[in-house]
Design an enzyme around this catalytic site. Sequence first.
Site, PDB file in Angstrom:
ATOM      1  N   GLU A 139       0.789  -1.244   0.000  1.00  0.00           N
ATOM      2  CA  GLU A 139       0.000   0.000   0.000  1.00  0.00           C
ATOM      3  C   GLU A 139       0.821   1.295   0.000  1.00  0.00           C
ATOM      4  O   GLU A 139       0.557   2.200   0.779  1.00  0.00           O
ATOM      5  CB  GLU A 139      -0.959  -0.003   1.203  1.00  0.00           C
ATOM      6  CG  GLU A 139      -1.872  -1.214   1.226  1.00  0.00           C
ATOM      7  CD  GLU A 139      -2.836  -1.246   2.422  1.00  0.00           C
ATOM      8  OE1 GLU A 139      -2.708  -0.417   3.332  1.00  0.00           O
ATOM      9  OE2 GLU A 139      -3.730  -2.113   2.427  1.00  0.00           O
ATOM     10  N   GLU A 247      -6.097 -10.812  -1.197  1.00  0.00           N
ATOM     11  CA  GLU A 247      -6.952 -10.609  -0.011  1.00  0.00           C
ATOM     12  C   GLU A 247      -8.431 -10.568  -0.390  1.00  0.00           C
ATOM     13  O   GLU A 247      -9.201  -9.724   0.098  1.00  0.00           O
ATOM     14  CB  GLU A 247      -6.556  -9.298   0.709  1.00  0.00           C
ATOM     15  CG  GLU A 247      -5.076  -9.213   1.031  1.00  0.00           C
ATOM     16  CD  GLU A 247      -4.665  -7.968   1.806  1.00  0.00           C
ATOM     17  OE1 GLU A 247      -5.556  -7.237   2.295  1.00  0.00           O
ATOM     18  OE2 GLU A 247      -3.458  -7.723   1.924  1.00  0.00           O
TER      19      GLU A 247
HETATM   20  C1  XIL Z   1      -6.299  -6.445   8.333  1.00  0.00           C
HETATM   21  C2  XIL Z   1      -6.647  -7.632   9.219  1.00  0.00           C
HETATM   22  O1  XIL Z   1      -7.534  -8.471   8.531  1.00  0.00           O
HETATM   23  C3  XIL Z   1      -7.258  -7.146  10.508  1.00  0.00           C
HETATM   24  O2  XIL Z   1      -7.446  -8.232  11.406  1.00  0.00           O
HETATM   25  C4  XIL Z   1      -6.367  -6.090  11.182  1.00  0.00           C
HETATM   26  O3  XIL Z   1      -7.012  -5.564  12.300  1.00  0.00           O
HETATM   27  C5  XIL Z   1      -6.031  -4.976  10.207  1.00  0.00           C
HETATM   28  O4  XIL Z   1      -5.466  -5.527   9.029  1.00  0.00           O
HETATM   29  N1  XIL Z   1      -4.956  -4.669   3.758  1.00  0.00           N
HETATM   30  C6  XIL Z   1      -3.959  -5.514   4.187  1.00  0.00           C
HETATM   31  C7  XIL Z   1      -4.216  -6.422   5.326  1.00  0.00           C
HETATM   32  O5  XIL Z   1      -2.887  -5.598   3.562  1.00  0.00           O
HETATM   33  O6  XIL Z   1      -3.071  -6.684   6.089  1.00  0.00           O
HETATM   34  C8  XIL Z   1      -5.331  -5.905   6.218  1.00  0.00           C
HETATM   35  O7  XIL Z   1      -5.618  -6.897   7.192  1.00  0.00           O
HETATM   36  C9  XIL Z   1      -6.554  -5.562   5.401  1.00  0.00           C
HETATM   37  C10 XIL Z   1      -6.236  -4.488   4.380  1.00  0.00           C
END
Ligand code: XIL
Length: 337
Positions: A139, A247
């Site tokens: 990101e 994701e």
């Molecule tokens: C999220 C997790 O799912 C949560 O449990 C945590 O509180 C915050 O992070 N982008 C990403 C992930 O790259 O690491 C994030 O995961 C969601 C958004």
Amino acid sequence: MTECQNGAVPSLAEKYKDYFKIGAAVTVNDLKGIHGEILIKHFNSLTPENDMKFERIHPEEGRYNFEAVDRIKEFAIKNNMQMRGHTFVWHNQTPEWVFRDRDGKDASRELVIERLRDHIKTVCERYRDIVYAWDVVNEAVEDKTEKLLRDSNWRRIIGDDYIKIAFEIAKEYVGDGKLFYNDYNNEMPYKLEKSYKLLKDLLDKDTPIDGVGIQAHWNIWDKNLIDNLKKAIETYASLGLEIQITELDISVFEFEDRRTDVLEPTQEMIELQAKVYEDVFNVFREYKDVITSVTLWGISDRHTWKDNFPVIGRKDWPLLFDINGNPKKAFYRIVNF
Ligand code: XIL
């Protein structure tokens, strides 16, 4: 007997074995019970949802906490799975000590790079035998203003070359694992253009990047998703990059929808969600030559990070298995092809 133990339900990973890996984001608690059963039957790749993030695995200088990721790795080995490494350089979930010197002031560029090297080396050496892809930088693209790069401690202290430096360090320690740049909304035109620019520039400077991760935190209402996705895949592939969906979840709420009074998904939502899952998996299969892995950000609707994002405490139902661990309509649509 739950449906996932039911032999009549096909295995997702098995169905996709000639296409790409099928992954899930996990916590240690997911390795047992119904989630454990689902993982064993349907998945062949695991991403630690939080446990490999800097603040968890390296909470203080000189102290690493490997316990959770070790357990995930052990489960993966036992069940013949591989892992994605998530993540080294990110503006979130990174402890302050990384950026401070002994007096609490900003650490020097050299010190932060040295700490990053120690971090990447230590994590890679412990897990590189099971990790096939690493989210080296997560990101970094700015999406609120016209600027290309997001402000972060990493960038402020190291400088704009922090991304290149992170990939170069990772390259020294990863072994056979592939190096990924991972981001959200990077299939949308506004961000695709910036991401392309960033990646092209890094590649022109011989940065060792193998692939781009499309996070794919989507929702069922986005009419442009399929067009945007195809265009993005083709654009990244034109740079010679491998693509992984890292994701995936498909919320039943539009991002701007902040309602809190929806206590169950409607039939319309479940049906539309099945259709969107079907459509995106059709695209993933169409581009199987460049897509090497598809990871869901969770296992079942029983628990998902979307229950707290973007509205804290609002239930969402974005995954392929319902709150009881049974396959949803969406599941059947993506295995029937
Ligand atoms: C999220 C997790 O799912 C949560 O449990 C945590 O509180 C915050 O992070 N982008 C990403 C992930 O790259 O690491 C994030 O995961 C969601 C958004």
